[in-house]
Design an enzyme around this catalytic site. Structure first.
Site: not given
Ligand code: GDP
Ligand code: IMO
Ligand code: MG
Length: 432
Positions: A13, A16, A40-42, A129, A143, A230, A307, A339, A418
């Site tokens: 999170d 990315k 979960g990539h936002t 998750t 396998r 991750q 989640t 920020d 960012s």
């Molecule tokens: P990822 O899994 O690495 O793609 O990250 P997530 O999407 O799970 O979580 C990152 C959260 O931070 C998302 O809600 C993004 O929209 C938000 N985000 C990303 N970059 C920034 C930033 O520079 N500032 C703020 N305030 N939010 C950001």
């Molecule tokens: P992104 O790509 C944050 C965490 C889960 C749990 C552990 C194992 O959005 O950064 P799993 O479902 O893989 O068996 O869970 O890893 N986890 C993440 N935490 N961002 C993720 O992906 C994650 N993917 C798995 O919360 O602790």
């Molecule tokens: Mg994420």
């Protein structure tokens, strides 16, 4: 041409998805190489927010190839829901999206097994998750998994039933009644029917030998960006085991997850938050179980993209970042969410860990087994809104100091800052 990699340096999170979306302009192919719908990539642009789970974050850019590599695991039902989200936005993915035949399938019973195994762990649960990640990668290594390419086989249903029956036996042996369990609020049979309908949709998509496609792209001079899921500290080998995910999340996984040689990798972009979060169980040395942690969660909207769970929050952890930088061979840093720190008078940084009266400057095995006391220092905050800045010169002095300190400690230059969730909220730092 070479392959650049974008990956997370913390516990996931880091932002990315946003960074991949911004970088996509400079590439021809965006390829996911590991993980599955636990990610979960936002992405945010034009006032809209999109969350992707399995689909690469380049999908919103017309004309770019988006590839799901062999190292990824795919749940047809979740995948098709993602496609429907794209349909709603008029995104034409039919020609641009390709899926490796070697990617493994997450079966409904993998999800049941995930829930059963977590339940059995009780207080020691991983905090999965519950997307079936662990059981699917387990079957891959054992396998006996099913792959996307198997969907094309005439005897797919027989193979599916054999694996399902094996899973049923395991669950029954552990005292569970699989048919009495629900997935996403649905009884098993209803869920399974939807899974099979979704599998039909997958069959109609472009299923490819992705390693060959990638090699052809490289040979024809195309630029490839590998998108990690991750983060380094969730890596199955180097993360805070056992509280990790079930795949390698680090740069070398781009080789095994796409079928490219190590020398094909060029830049490794390490994305990290200006502070730290973690969702799920496991060690988190800088976690703030106080009002400051609550304030980070509130200002950073730190709730899981997959989640919805509240994320644990704390200050930036230098020993962990140094370790992640080293293991990934990071060549450029990207810091997100600075920020979020604007309202804070002081910014904490963990310089080292104290474990049983010994001091450590890098994450190590004992961080996973023993009590860790973070050694913190505090820097002055910048107390300025940075969400509207566009240029290097506008970066407040204390934030620039923070950036320089991190670069010096990690020994890697920072390329971007960012400053908000939107695509446009990026400041280039490489013109210094
Ligand atoms: P990822 O899994 O690495 O793609 O990250 P997530 O999407 O799970 O979580 C990152 C959260 O931070 C998302 O809600 C993004 O929209 C938000 N985000 C990303 N970059 C920034 C930033 O520079 N500032 C703020 N305030 N939010 C950001
Ligand atoms: P992104 O790509 C944050 C965490 C889960 C749990 C552990 C194992 O959005 O950064 P799993 O479902 O893989 O068996 O869970 O890893 N986890 C993440 N935490 N961002 C993720 O992906 C994650 N993917 C798995 O919360 O602790
Ligand atoms: Mg994420």
């Amino acid at each position: 041409m070479k392959v650049d990699v974008i990956l997370g340096l913390q516990w996931g999170d880091e932002g990315k998805g946003k960074i991949v979306d911004v970088f996509t302009d400079d590439y021809d192919v965006i390829a996911r190489f590991q993980g599955g719908p636990n990610a979960g990539h936002t992405l945010e642009f034009d006032g809209k927010k999109h969350v992707l789970h399995t689909i690469p974050s380049g999908i919103f850019h017309p004309g770019k190839m988006n590839l799901i590599g062999n190292g990824v695991i795919l749940d047809p039902r979740i995948f098709v829901k993602e496609l429907q989200g794209l349909d709603a936005h008029g995104i034409n993915y039919r020609a641009s999206l390709h899926i490796s035949r070697r990617a493994h399938l997450i079966l409904p019973t993998h999800r049941l097994m995930d829930a059963c195994l977590e339940h059995m762990k009780g207080d020691n649960k991983i905090g999965s998750t519950l997307k079936g990640i662990g059981p699917t990668y387990t079957d891959k290594v054992a396998r006996q998994g099913l792959r996307v390419g198997d969907l094309e086989a005439g005897d797919f249903n027989d193979r599916y039933n054999r694996l399902k029956s094996w899973h049923f036996q395991l669950m029954q042996g552990l005292g569970f009644d699989p048919l009495g369990l629900v997935i996403e609020g649905m009884p098993f049979g209803a869920y399974e029917r939807e899974w099979f309908v979704a599998a039909d949709t997958i069959r109609e998509l472009s299923l490819v030998d992705s390693e060959q496609l990638i090699h052809a792209m490289l040979a024809s001079g195309k630029r490839i960006l590998a998108e990690g899921a991750q983060g380094a500290l969730l890596d199955v080998d180097f993360g805070s085991y056992p509280f990790v995910t079930s795949s390698n999340t680090i740069a070398s996984a781009a080789c095994t997850g796409l079928g490219i040689p190590p020398q094909a990798i060029d830049e490794v972009y390490g994305v990290f938050k200006a502070y730290c979060t973690r969702v799920g169980s496991g060690p988190f040395p800088t976690e703030l179980l106080n009002e400051t942690g609550d304030a980070l969660r509130k200002h950073g909207h730190e709730f899981g993209s997959t989640t919805g769970r509240p994320r644990r929050c704390g200050w930036v952890d230098l020993p962990a970042l140094k370790y992640a930088t080293a293991i990934n061979g990071v060549t450029r840093l990207i810091m997100t969410k600075a920020d979020v720190l604007s309202p804070f008078e002081q910014i904490g940084i963990c310089d080292a860990y104290q474990i049983n009266n010994e001091t450590f400057s890098q994450w190590n095995y004992r961080c996973e087994t023993d009590q860790v006391i973070p050694q913190l220092r505090h820097l002055p905050g910048w107390r300025e809104d940075i969400t509207q800045i566009n240029h290097l010169q506008e970066i407040p002095g204390p934030l620039m100091e923070y950036i320089r300190l991190l670069e010096k400690e990690l020994g890697v230059p920072m390329q971007y800052l960012s400053t908000g969730p939107d695509r446009c909220q990026m400041v280039a730092l490489d013109k210094r």
